[in-house]
Design an enzyme around this catalytic site. Sequence first.
Site, PDB file in Angstrom:
ATOM      1  N   PRO A  96       0.831  -1.225   0.000  1.00 55.73           N
ATOM      2  CA  PRO A  96       0.000   0.000   0.000  1.00 55.73           C
ATOM      3  C   PRO A  96       0.855   1.260   0.000  1.00 55.73           C
ATOM      4  CG  PRO A  96      -0.148  -1.160   2.112  1.00 55.73           C
ATOM      5  CD  PRO A  96       0.636  -2.036   1.199  1.00 55.73           C
ATOM      6  N   GLU A 123       1.355  -8.223   8.950  1.00 53.79           N
ATOM      7  CA  GLU A 123       1.601  -6.770   9.035  1.00 53.79           C
ATOM      8  C   GLU A 123       2.544  -6.299   7.930  1.00 53.79           C
ATOM      9  OE1 GLU A 123       0.095  -4.495  10.880  1.00 53.79           O
ATOM     10  OE2 GLU A 123      -1.128  -6.174  11.566  1.00 53.79           O
ATOM     11  N   ASP A 176      -9.742   1.037 -24.956  1.00 46.14           N
ATOM     12  CA  ASP A 176     -10.081   1.035 -23.527  1.00 46.14           C
ATOM     13  C   ASP A 176      -9.841   2.400 -22.893  1.00 46.14           C
ATOM     14  OD1 ASP A 176     -10.980  -1.536 -23.168  1.00 46.14           O
ATOM     15  OD2 ASP A 176      -9.020  -2.356 -22.649  1.00 46.14           O
TER      16      ASP A 176
HETATM   17  N1  SAM Z   1       0.796  -2.994   7.718  1.00 47.80           N
HETATM   18  C1  SAM Z   1       0.808  -2.694   6.311  1.00 47.80           C
HETATM   19  C2  SAM Z   1       0.579  -1.197   6.106  1.00 47.80           C
HETATM   20  O1  SAM Z   1      -0.288  -0.650   6.776  1.00 47.80           O
HETATM   21  O2  SAM Z   1       1.248  -0.594   5.232  1.00 47.80           O
HETATM   22  C3  SAM Z   1      -0.267  -3.463   5.566  1.00 47.80           C
HETATM   23  C4  SAM Z   1      -0.035  -4.923   5.499  1.00 47.80           C
HETATM   24  S1  SAM Z   1      -1.267  -5.749   4.550  1.00 47.80           S
HETATM   25  C5  SAM Z   1      -2.394  -6.267   5.776  1.00 47.80           C
HETATM   26  C6  SAM Z   1      -0.485  -7.244   4.065  1.00 47.80           C
HETATM   27  C7  SAM Z   1       0.079  -7.229   2.667  1.00 47.80           C
HETATM   28  O3  SAM Z   1      -0.950  -6.967   1.728  1.00 47.80           O
HETATM   29  C8  SAM Z   1       1.140  -6.188   2.373  1.00 47.80           C
HETATM   30  O4  SAM Z   1       2.401  -6.610   2.810  1.00 47.80           O
HETATM   31  C9  SAM Z   1       1.052  -6.058   0.861  1.00 47.80           C
HETATM   32  O5  SAM Z   1       1.847  -7.044   0.216  1.00 47.80           O
HETATM   33  C10 SAM Z   1      -0.416  -6.336   0.583  1.00 47.80           C
HETATM   34  N2  SAM Z   1      -1.201  -5.111   0.341  1.00 47.80           N
HETATM   35  C11 SAM Z   1      -2.133  -4.575   1.153  1.00 47.80           C
HETATM   36  N3  SAM Z   1      -2.688  -3.489   0.633  1.00 47.80           N
HETATM   37  C12 SAM Z   1      -2.111  -3.310  -0.576  1.00 47.80           C
HETATM   38  C13 SAM Z   1      -2.263  -2.332  -1.609  1.00 47.80           C
HETATM   39  N4  SAM Z   1      -3.093  -1.302  -1.498  1.00 47.80           N
HETATM   40  N5  SAM Z   1      -1.520  -2.476  -2.732  1.00 47.80           N
HETATM   41  C14 SAM Z   1      -0.647  -3.516  -2.865  1.00 47.80           C
HETATM   42  N6  SAM Z   1      -0.458  -4.453  -1.906  1.00 47.80           N
HETATM   43  C15 SAM Z   1      -1.173  -4.359  -0.783  1.00 47.80           C
END
Ligand code: SAM
Length: 259
Positions: A96, A123, A176
């Site tokens: 994210p 996490e 698209d």
């Molecule tokens: N603790 C992290 C944070 O708040 O930045 C979020 C961890 S998330 C629960 C677990 C995993 O989901 C991340 O390590 C990532 O690989 C993936 N992930 C979650 N949201 C994402 C997004 N918006 N884009 C890409 N990957 C995402």
Amino acid sequence: MIEAPEGCRRFDVITIFPEMFAALRDFGISRRAAERGLWSLHCWNPRDFTEDLHRSVDDRPYGGGPGMVMLADPLSRAIGAARRESPASRVIYLSPQGRALDHEAVVRLAACPSLVLLCGRYEGVDQRLLDEVVDEEVSVGDLVVSGGELPAMLMMDAIIRLLPGALNDADSAVEDSFVDGLLDYPHYTRPEDRAGAKVPAVLLSGNHAAIRRWRLKQALGVTSLKRPDLLAGRVLSKEEKLLLEEFRQESRLATFREE
Ligand code: SAM
């Protein structure tokens, strides 16, 4: 046609849930493209690269706090194994915190012959592993999902659509949303009259020049209504200016008639 290099795209995915990728491999356009040999998928499960009895891929965070953190070593070994088979790969961490995925980023990534996609869970991932191996972080939006698998599949699907031969009609990718900086025009199919809601007459006319003009007018109009930011940086041609003005006048007229 969208320019993308020839040959098979290789995706090496680092994931503790490789089964999830059946959604991409076994359905629709991405399935057909895989059958045509346009892309290949190689999943590497960090659990297969653990050295303890419990095959642990996560542990508690230093400093305390909620949740677990993915261990660096099993991920590092899994990525190492993937890179031995595909040494020139770019390593992308779905996160994210990454750069937002948009059409431009997809076109750029589609030009890479091979990508290693690191899917986090819990996490997230021990920062030292990220510092060591990741070339780029990519986000699918300002929101948090439970793991990197769905974001990775979203990105892969967008790339696969651009590969020459993936779509039955190559023109559909060209038309698209975002490809030409505009949103797509509205689409209609049978029946011609649906409880009084009629298909625009021009689409039934067989006049290809008029249809092209109508579609461009709609694409400009829809973009100006839904995503004016896309038009802000665009230098409109003479025809585009005229068509956008026509669209606005027609919309005003339609509102006036409704009142
Ligand atoms: N603790 C992290 C944070 O708040 O930045 C979020 C961890 S998330 C629960 C677990 C995993 O989901 C991340 O390590 C990532 O690989 C993936 N992930 C979650 N949201 C994402 C997004 N918006 N884009 C890409 N990957 C995402």
